[in-house]
Design a protein around this motif. Structure first.
Motif, PDB file in Angstrom:
ATOM      1  N   ALA A  24      47.198  39.471  50.198  1.00  0.00           N
ATOM      2  CA  ALA A  24      47.289  37.993  50.953  1.00  0.00           C
ATOM      3  C   ALA A  24      46.536  36.946  50.012  1.00  0.00           C
ATOM      4  O   ALA A  24      47.190  35.914  49.997  1.00  0.00           O
ATOM      5  CB  ALA A  24      46.780  38.252  52.215  1.00  0.00           C
ATOM      6  N   VAL A  25      45.404  37.192  49.445  1.00  0.00           N
ATOM      7  CA  VAL A  25      44.556  36.243  48.775  1.00  0.00           C
ATOM      8  C   VAL A  25      45.485  35.742  47.481  1.00  0.00           C
ATOM      9  O   VAL A  25      45.497  34.575  47.201  1.00  0.00           O
ATOM     10  CB  VAL A  25      43.389  36.560  48.525  1.00  0.00           C
ATOM     11  N   TRP A  26      45.702  36.562  46.746  1.00  0.00           N
ATOM     12  CA  TRP A  26      46.639  36.333  45.514  1.00  0.00           C
ATOM     13  C   TRP A  26      47.919  35.360  45.846  1.00  0.00           C
ATOM     14  O   TRP A  26      48.254  34.477  45.289  1.00  0.00           O
ATOM     15  CB  TRP A  26      47.242  37.913  44.928  1.00  0.00           C
ATOM     16  N   THR A  27      48.660  36.152  46.978  1.00  0.00           N
ATOM     17  CA  THR A  27      49.812  35.205  47.368  1.00  0.00           C
ATOM     18  C   THR A  27      49.637  33.783  47.830  1.00  0.00           C
ATOM     19  O   THR A  27      50.098  32.827  47.221  1.00  0.00           O
ATOM     20  CB  THR A  27      50.461  35.881  48.530  1.00  0.00           C
ATOM     21  N   LEU A  28      48.261  33.515  48.660  1.00  0.00           N
ATOM     22  CA  LEU A  28      48.038  32.420  48.980  1.00  0.00           C
ATOM     23  C   LEU A  28      47.383  31.400  47.880  1.00  0.00           C
ATOM     24  O   LEU A  28      47.815  30.195  47.615  1.00  0.00           O
ATOM     25  CB  LEU A  28      46.910  32.469  50.053  1.00  0.00           C
ATOM     26  N   THR A  29      46.540  31.936  46.880  1.00  0.00           N
ATOM     27  CA  THR A  29      46.138  31.047  45.846  1.00  0.00           C
ATOM     28  C   THR A  29      47.248  30.857  44.961  1.00  0.00           C
ATOM     29  O   THR A  29      47.042  29.834  44.336  1.00  0.00           O
ATOM     30  CB  THR A  29      45.058  31.832  45.364  1.00  0.00           C
ATOM     31  N   ARG A  30      47.918  31.686  44.691  1.00  0.00           N
ATOM     32  CA  ARG A  30      49.099  31.475  43.570  1.00  0.00           C
ATOM     33  C   ARG A  30      49.901  30.634  44.092  1.00  0.00           C
ATOM     34  O   ARG A  30      50.987  29.610  43.484  1.00  0.00           O
ATOM     35  CB  ARG A  30      49.867  32.873  43.250  1.00  0.00           C
ATOM     36  N   THR A 120      34.959  45.522  41.672  1.00  0.00           N
ATOM     37  CA  THR A 120      35.283  44.098  42.330  1.00  0.00           C
ATOM     38  C   THR A 120      35.927  43.497  41.296  1.00  0.00           C
ATOM     39  O   THR A 120      36.116  42.004  41.515  1.00  0.00           O
ATOM     40  CB  THR A 120      34.085  43.465  42.642  1.00  0.00           C
ATOM     41  N   GLY A 121      36.302  43.949  40.293  1.00  0.00           N
ATOM     42  CA  GLY A 121      36.864  43.295  39.302  1.00  0.00           C
ATOM     43  C   GLY A 121      38.190  42.346  39.663  1.00  0.00           C
ATOM     44  O   GLY A 121      38.492  41.143  39.282  1.00  0.00           O
ATOM     45  N   ALA A 122      39.101  43.187  40.305  1.00  0.00           N
ATOM     46  CA  ALA A 122      40.254  42.448  40.829  1.00  0.00           C
ATOM     47  C   ALA A 122      40.003  41.265  41.647  1.00  0.00           C
ATOM     48  O   ALA A 122      40.849  40.191  41.786  1.00  0.00           O
ATOM     49  CB  ALA A 122      41.164  43.333  41.662  1.00  0.00           C
ATOM     50  N   TRP A 123      39.124  41.296  42.346  1.00  0.00           N
ATOM     51  CA  TRP A 123      38.668  40.020  43.265  1.00  0.00           C
ATOM     52  C   TRP A 123      37.920  38.978  42.402  1.00  0.00           C
ATOM     53  O   TRP A 123      38.484  37.730  42.738  1.00  0.00           O
ATOM     54  CB  TRP A 123      37.579  40.348  44.524  1.00  0.00           C
ATOM     55  N   LEU A 124      37.529  39.079  41.427  1.00  0.00           N
ATOM     56  CA  LEU A 124      36.909  38.187  40.426  1.00  0.00           C
ATOM     57  C   LEU A 124      38.233  37.377  39.935  1.00  0.00           C
ATOM     58  O   LEU A 124      38.120  36.285  39.716  1.00  0.00           O
ATOM     59  CB  LEU A 124      36.036  38.656  39.442  1.00  0.00           C
ATOM     60  N   TRP A 125      39.131  38.382  39.400  1.00  0.00           N
ATOM     61  CA  TRP A 125      40.226  37.920  38.982  1.00  0.00           C
ATOM     62  C   TRP A 125      41.097  36.736  39.720  1.00  0.00           C
ATOM     63  O   TRP A 125      41.492  35.708  39.450  1.00  0.00           O
ATOM     64  CB  TRP A 125      41.462  38.780  38.091  1.00  0.00           C
ATOM     65  N   VAL A 126      41.333  37.414  41.072  1.00  0.00           N
ATOM     66  CA  VAL A 126      42.229  36.784  41.949  1.00  0.00           C
ATOM     67  C   VAL A 126      41.601  35.661  42.475  1.00  0.00           C
ATOM     68  O   VAL A 126      42.115  34.480  42.507  1.00  0.00           O
ATOM     69  CB  VAL A 126      42.483  37.795  43.211  1.00  0.00           C
ATOM     70  N   GLY A 127      40.217  35.474  42.840  1.00  0.00           N
ATOM     71  CA  GLY A 127      39.600  34.320  43.005  1.00  0.00           C
ATOM     72  C   GLY A 127      38.921  33.409  42.096  1.00  0.00           C
ATOM     73  O   GLY A 127      39.092  32.109  42.507  1.00  0.00           O
ATOM     74  N   GLY A 128      38.891  34.005  40.907  1.00  0.00           N
ATOM     75  CA  GLY A 128      38.564  33.073  39.718  1.00  0.00           C
ATOM     76  C   GLY A 128      39.536  32.138  39.200  1.00  0.00           C
ATOM     77  O   GLY A 128      39.436  31.102  38.832  1.00  0.00           O
ATOM     78  N   LEU A 129      40.647  32.958  38.835  1.00  0.00           N
ATOM     79  CA  LEU A 129      41.746  32.044  38.160  1.00  0.00           C
ATOM     80  C   LEU A 129      42.154  30.705  38.884  1.00  0.00           C
ATOM     81  O   LEU A 129      42.438  29.678  38.095  1.00  0.00           O
ATOM     82  CB  LEU A 129      43.120  33.044  38.066  1.00  0.00           C
TER      83      LEU A 129
END
Length: 405
Positions: A24-30, A120-129
């Motif tokens: 959900a976070v990936w979809t919203l941020t992208r 927590t790497g995926a969260w850093l990538w999804v939220g950091g990009l």
């Protein structure tokens, strides 16, 4: 059997919830990044122009079987041409749409790979990009970072040949992914990884030389690079300009560079610092005695940070590389790089503030523009120092200064 089912369900439910939340976070941020790219009016605007003008121009030449001859803006290894050609594989989209779609696909691959690796790497990538706004969608650095991330995860999983092959291909796309192999464990793993990287790179290069003309023309364009305004040397010269240095800012070699007295000295100093960074890495490699599952990941981040901060060029998209490598580090509970990952988040936000939001101020060398770039670079210096110190303490020092957990 009932007890086994209950235990399985108890573990599956949180994992499913986390996966759904990440999706959900990936979809919203992208979606937000796509909206910014569609409008493309933030700050100086025109972030996507590099794709639909420059990349499209290169695509048309590459489709004819030639790399850009005598083009000072073509400064990339030859496999970068394959990335430029890739949007042609989706003919139902325009070149611009195809490039963005493939960039999102690479982004999704990185997210899935990091999520499967745990931590927590995926969260850093999804939220950091998204801190870089829409820039990652209009450059090919996400694709390069995907190769580096997959290479490191393969090495971590005990598949050095696959990791080496991916790093070798990545090196022919944008050089720096070869640094993902700097921390491979001594012995057979290192030999297999580096041999595989050399074979993959040599094979791909031979194929490109056979298919295209002017394949190695990019080598002639690198030597003339000056000091980009966003580099550490550029920051020092910008501060000097605020207090009376007579240099100017010019658009050269596809970037805004500083010209004037002492610029060549600053450029030479940057090269010396890069050589010093290489010597430090070599010294670390020779003296390191303790390896954990995280050491190859941590060493890759330290190496890329060292070569980034000593470069004559620090483009904002370089932050994509650093976020990707920091995310890989966070997939291991043994990593020493958690503080570094936290430093990279505000550095990414400041990078997008410098470009595109305040880029007019940056190239005009106003106190505001200079201050934002300087703050970003101070964070990068701090991240590099912390990264190298913690890597050294965990692998070389006789008594580590902290406990690695």
């Amino acid at each position: 059997m009932t007890m086994t089912y209950r235990i399985s369900a108890r573990h599956t439910a949180p994992a499913l919830s986390a996966a759904l939340a990440l999706t959900a976070v990936w979809t919203l941020t992208r979606a937000g990044m796509l909206l910014l790219l569609w409008r493309d009016t933030l700050g100086i605007g025109g972030v996507g122009r590099e794709v639909y003008v420059l990349y499209r121009h290169w695509y048309e030449l590459l489709a004819l079987g030639t790399f850009p001859p005598g083009d000072v803006t073509w400064q990339y290894p030859p496999a970068a041409g394959l990335v430029m050609l890739a949007p042609g594989a989706v003919p139902w989209l325009t070149y611009y749409q195809g490039f963005v779609a493939l960039t999102l696909l690479a982004d999704a691959v990185v997210t899935v790979a990091l999520a499967r690796a745990g931590g927590t790497g995926a969260w850093l990538w999804v939220g950091g990009l998204p801190l870089l706004l829409h820039l990652p969608l209009a450059r090919y650095d996400v694709q390069v970072t995907a190769l580096a991330v997959l290479a490191l995860l393969a090495v971590r999983a005990g598949r050095p040949r696959l990791g080496g092959a991916l790093a070798g291909v990545g090196a022919l796309v944008k050089v720096w992914p070869v640094l993902t192999l700097v921390g491979t464990p001594r012995g057979p793993a290192t030999r297999r990884a580096w041999t595989s990287a050399a074979v993959a790179a040599a094979t791909l290069l031979a194929a490109l030389v056979l298919v295209f003309t002017h394949t190695l023309g990019f080598l002639r364009q690198q030597g003339g690079r000056g000091v980009q305004i966003e580099s550490l040397g550029g920051t020092a010269l910008s501060v000097a300009r605020l207090v009376g240095w007579p240099g100017t800012v010019e658009y050269r070699y596809g970037a805004f560079e500083l010209t004037g007295p002492y610029v060549s000295s600053v450029a030479h100093l940057a090269l010396l610092l890069t050589a010093a960074a290489f010597c430090w890495l070599l010294g670390w490699r020779l003296r390191s005695r303790r390896w954990t599952a995280a050491t190859p990941l941590d060493a890759a981040l330290s190496a890329v940070l060292l070569f980034t901060v000593t470069s004559r060029v620090i483009s904002p998209q370089y932050m994509v590389w650093l976020l990707g490598l920091a995310a890989v580090c966070l997939t291991s509970r043994h990593t020493t790089q958690r503080p570094v990952a936290l430093l990279l988040l505000p550095a990414a936000a400041l990078s997008s503030l410098a470009y595109p939001v305040l880029y007019d101020d940056v190239i005009a060398v106003t106190p505001l523009g200079c201050g934002v770039v300087a703050a970003r670079n101070v964070l990068l210096i701090a991240a590099t120092a912390v990264s190298c110190r913690r890597l050294w303490a965990a692998t070389v020092s006789k008594v580590p200064s902290y406990s690695v957990r």
